[in-house]
Scaffold this motif. Structure first.
Motif, PDB file in Angstrom:
ATOM      1  N   VAL A 165       0.832  -1.192   0.000  1.00 52.31           N
ATOM      2  CA  VAL A 165       0.000   0.000   0.000  1.00 52.31           C
ATOM      3  C   VAL A 165       0.874   1.252   0.000  1.00 52.31           C
ATOM      4  N   LEU A 166       1.995   1.162   0.677  1.00 50.31           N
ATOM      5  CA  LEU A 166       2.870   2.326   0.820  1.00 50.31           C
ATOM      6  C   LEU A 166       4.321   1.868   0.865  1.00 50.31           C
ATOM      7  N   THR A 201      -1.331 -15.465   6.418  1.00 50.03           N
ATOM      8  CA  THR A 201      -0.581 -15.082   7.610  1.00 50.03           C
ATOM      9  C   THR A 201       0.726 -14.443   7.161  1.00 50.03           C
ATOM     10  N   ALA A 202       1.172 -13.459   7.924  1.00 42.37           N
ATOM     11  CA  ALA A 202       2.447 -12.822   7.604  1.00 42.37           C
ATOM     12  C   ALA A 202       3.596 -13.683   8.113  1.00 42.37           C
ATOM     13  N   GLY A 241       7.772  -8.020   0.422  1.00 43.64           N
ATOM     14  CA  GLY A 241       8.676  -6.882   0.405  1.00 43.64           C
ATOM     15  C   GLY A 241       9.842  -7.046   1.358  1.00 43.64           C
ATOM     16  N   ALA A 242      10.742  -6.067   1.294  1.00 45.41           N
ATOM     17  CA  ALA A 242      11.936  -6.076   2.130  1.00 45.41           C
ATOM     18  C   ALA A 242      12.223  -4.666   2.634  1.00 45.41           C
ATOM     19  N   ALA A 278       6.652   4.295   8.074  1.00 41.28           N
ATOM     20  CA  ALA A 278       6.622   2.843   7.936  1.00 41.28           C
ATOM     21  C   ALA A 278       6.019   2.507   6.580  1.00 41.28           C
ATOM     22  N   ALA A 279       6.329   1.327   6.098  1.00 47.47           N
ATOM     23  CA  ALA A 279       5.662   0.818   4.899  1.00 47.47           C
ATOM     24  C   ALA A 279       4.321   0.225   5.312  1.00 47.47           C
ATOM     25  N   LEU A 280       3.405   0.193   4.371  1.00 45.77           N
ATOM     26  CA  LEU A 280       2.092  -0.404   4.644  1.00 45.77           C
ATOM     27  C   LEU A 280       1.825  -1.528   3.649  1.00 45.77           C
ATOM     28  N   LEU A 281       1.343  -2.635   4.153  1.00 42.69           N
ATOM     29  CA  LEU A 281       0.994  -3.777   3.304  1.00 42.69           C
ATOM     30  C   LEU A 281      -0.375  -4.296   3.691  1.00 42.69           C
ATOM     31  N   ALA A 282      -1.191  -4.506   2.681  1.00 44.16           N
ATOM     32  CA  ALA A 282      -2.526  -5.064   2.925  1.00 44.16           C
ATOM     33  C   ALA A 282      -2.430  -6.594   2.826  1.00 44.16           C
ATOM     34  N   PRO A 283      -2.786  -7.301   3.878  1.00 46.54           N
ATOM     35  CA  PRO A 283      -2.679  -8.764   3.842  1.00 46.54           C
ATOM     36  C   PRO A 283      -3.681  -9.359   2.854  1.00 46.54           C
ATOM     37  N   TRP A 318       3.681 -13.695   2.676  1.00 47.29           N
ATOM     38  CA  TRP A 318       2.364 -14.190   3.077  1.00 47.29           C
ATOM     39  C   TRP A 318       2.274 -15.680   2.807  1.00 47.29           C
ATOM     40  N   VAL A 335      12.507  -9.195   5.797  1.00 47.92           N
ATOM     41  CA  VAL A 335      11.589  -9.592   4.716  1.00 47.92           C
ATOM     42  C   VAL A 335      10.237  -9.983   5.286  1.00 47.92           C
ATOM     43  N   LEU A 336       9.219  -9.732   4.489  1.00 47.98           N
ATOM     44  CA  LEU A 336       7.865 -10.095   4.888  1.00 47.98           C
ATOM     45  C   LEU A 336       7.156 -10.747   3.708  1.00 47.98           C
TER      46      LEU A 336
END
Lengths: 482, 482
Positions: A187-188, A204-205, A249-250, A194-199, A304, A301-302
């Protein structure tokens, strides 16, 4: 960098230089000065520098009637009374050694541009040209204001330039603030707190961090910045592969030593971007700090993974077959070759060196295993089977037997050239970033999983290598003695 | 640590020592040896060490009939034929300098326990006692096998001990693998390839990383390991506060120099745990690596913000009021006091020093602003208003006027004692970790937001400080000259 801006635009104020200076008058308009380098981050020198007589070496810009930078402000149409902030010269960021991965508020090139293209409104010119001249309209998010508006200039600071180069090097892998939700749910991107991520629904992350430190994990002589970018990201993504997660992302936390300049930052960003793009993941931000030692890259790193499908270490059971993917010991063969002064391009060793410097995370295999939804135990082999297998076993409360002859080592001629055996290289070699899997015998052949043994009852973590173990007496081990 | 285990249990094998040694016979059973310290991570020395004559300084344990450690294996009831892995002595992990935050496969204390409590099955004893003797049955997830099963011992390795101490120090903040989904959605804590978090419905992940480097961001003389843990986590969480996110967890990437031992790791973990617990967040894993310079703590944090409610920097608009929370310049006052050799306990300065060393992320304020759902721009003040305000403005394409007299600086007597003014401290002081907010005038008084100025049209990032700015000529700036 202050000096450079000024040099480019007006040689009269070259003496602005790098040393903070007390302003004689301080009424309106503030100019953040260069930091004293020995001050702690967040408390670097800042001082007012305003129109009026000063006790320093230069007359203030406004007094000199300087028009190139920081003179008459031009209001934006419709934004209110022009000249509302008249007379102020805006802000130069102090030099700082810790900076989030966010674009520079005002780039040097931009400041120069503004001296030439006076007519454009600040807002329309917030589209920044990347260092390579690439139009990147998306690079206009937080903290990136584009060419300086008249009446205001910002000196680019070195670390911010490094960040710019890094982001530019990463190219399309660098998710921008204006991107909508993408495949990884971004998302950002870089530039905010911070970065934003929509799950993705039902996921699960999976979240991990991995360090690469010069002199500990890599040697600069063998590992170019670009290679380091690829290696550090590849290794970090391997953790997601081992969980069965799809990377999103990282974040990068860099410690940069003296001598790490724009070219190095660009090259590192290139490697990072290549590796992330290949995994369809994005560079989402980070941190650049001064390193008092060598180069350090910390990659968080993140990804799903379908809920409930994460591949844990603790799920091996007695009777399971034990598998590894690909070839083990290749990275070690590459390391041994380089340690002995070998040419990295030598044909026999090139694949080994490539594995060492450019690990390939087994993301497809991990995702496949997670999608199957069967009980498996899984981890990635970063430290070598000899050290990682016991960890998986201990987590599962079981022991294992391994058939040395099944270990998928490097080609025999490669091992021989190093005075090693394929099995020995496969057993102790680290940094292959293959996956170790325990589960149903039917997994044989799933992607390139090969069976190397089986899970047995016994002391948790214990391993028995059956058959002659050909590597133990090999001369190859000699060089490891201190 | 190898020596210590052996010393405690059997003085006969003291000479087991720390140097790898070639085994004369290598058939079955592998013992991972101490690493050569100068080898790259992932490729440290591993060698076979088996029953039979060796050319080293000691006879193998099995030959000596040693029962204390590593002698007759005992199978677990019901787990299969006893002695299946008979004759092997299990694994000692090589010393490594990079280790994920996961529990030790076999703890030193556990190995000793096993020598005394032979009868317990390995599986039932996988409940580990924490270093403080606390029963922590949940600390039994991946890679933590508890007291050594007879027939198998693992020497604790230094870095893994550091990890253990860190996790023990963090206490209840350390989310364990066996925890179910909690408030922050934690599914899996330290010990696997990655942590797992289940996103709360309708939320977006906010993700950031922050570094604290000795000599750059803190000085060890002023900042104990516990204080560093609190400071590093507090600063990282502040990024989540600035996004309006509720913290879920943190990953730590530590670089530890020589001399950083168990006590320091425990204390660092304590500070980390305290700060995370206060934010109802969990320590979910990380990485411990050798530092060739000073101590380094990289904290990656993840939290959840209601979808679409993230507080971005780029949302300030002309006409907005500009707010800050709390008091600005306190941390700087603390730094100045310490830099001048002041006593941190001195009553006048104690709150300032506390702010410097123990920043309080404005999580409640951030969550409140996100919950309101109004358009606001927000960021946290890590580098001081003078540097951070222009960033927010540049991201929003606007300028601002600030009323110096409204700046919420430290008490006048505190500033005076430092030769400063409250406004000057408030303007340039970093590391307060208060929030800077632009938005509706009605936000005045929301939590402790105070208006300091307004958003105006003008060159993006430009700031005019209206009124006399009392700090610019203050002697207090002198000391910042290089």
């Amino acid at each position: 960098m202050v000096a450079r801006v000024v040099e480019g635009d007006d040689p009269r104020v070259l003496q602005l230089g790098h040393r903070p200076r007390l302003a004689a008058e301080a009424r309106e308009g503030l100019l953040v000065e260069e930091a004293a380098a020995d001050h702690l981050e967040g408390h670097e020198a800042t001082q007012a520098d305003v129109p009026g007589p000063v006790d320093g070496a230069h007359a203030p810009l406004a007094e000199q009637g300087l028009e190139g930078v920081g003179a008459q402000p031009t209001g934006q149409p419709g934004d209110g009374p022009s000249g509302e902030v008249g007379g102020l010269r805006g802000l130069r960021s102090a030099r700082r050694f810790d900076h989030r991965l966010q674009a520079t508020p005002q780039r040097t090139a931009g400041a120069r541009d503004s001296a030439r293209s006076r007519g454009s409104s600040a807002r329309s010119s917030r589209r920044c040209r990347g260092p390579a001249g690439r139009q990147s309209p998306r690079r206009t998010g937080a903290d990136r204001a584009g060419p300086a508006a008249p009446g205001c200039y910002h000196a680019a600071v070195r670390e911010e330039e490094l960040v710019d180069e890094l982001l530019a090097g990463a190219g399309d892998a660098c998710a921008q603030a204006s991107d909508g939700p993408g495949g990884g749910g971004v998302v950002l991107g870089p530039g905010d707190d911070a970065a934003l991520l929509a799950p993705p629904a039902g996921h699960t992350a999976a979240w991990s961090v991995d360090d690469h430190i010069e002199g500990v994990h890599f040697r600069a002589a063998w590992c170019s910045p670009r290679a380091l970018g690829r290696k550090a990201v590849g290794a970090a993504l391997s953790d997601l592969a081992a969980m069965g997660a799809r990377p999103a992302g990282a974040l990068l936390a860099l410690g940069v030593p003296k001598g790490f300049g724009r070219n190095e930052a660009r090259a590192l960003g290139l490697g990072v971007g290549e590796k992330l793009s290949a995994a369809r993941a994005a560079l989402l931000g980070g941190n650049v700090a001064r390193s008092t030692a060598g180069l350090r890259v910390s990659v968080s790193v993140l990804g799903w993974v379908p809920a409930g499908r994460g591949l844990l270490r603790g799920r091996a059971r007695t009777g399971d077959a034990l598998f590894v993917s690909g070839t083990l010991g290749l990275a070690r063969a590459g390391l041994l070759h380089l340690e002995r002064g070998g040419d990295p391009r030598e044909e026999l060793f090139a694949p080994a060196v490539a594995r060492l410097l450019d690990p390939e995370p087994r993301l497809a295999l991990g995702e496949t295993l997670a999608a199957r939804g069967e009980r498996v135990a899984c981890m990635d082999l970063s430290d070598g089977l000899a050290r990682d297998l016991p960890r998986l076993l201990a987590a599962s409360g079981v022991a294992a037997r391994v058939d040395a002859e099944r270990l998928p080592g490097p080609p025999a001629d490669l091992a021989r050239a190093l005075g090693e055996t394929p099995a020995a290289l496969a057993w102790v070699g680290g940094e292959d970033y293959e996956l170790l899997v325990a589960g149903s015998h039917e997994l044989e052949g799933c992607n390139d999983l090969r069976r190397i043994g089986c899970v047995v009852p016994g002391p948790p973590g214990a391993v028995r290598v059956s058959g002659e173990f050909p590597g133990a007496r090999a001369k190859g081990f000699d060089h490891l003695a201190p």
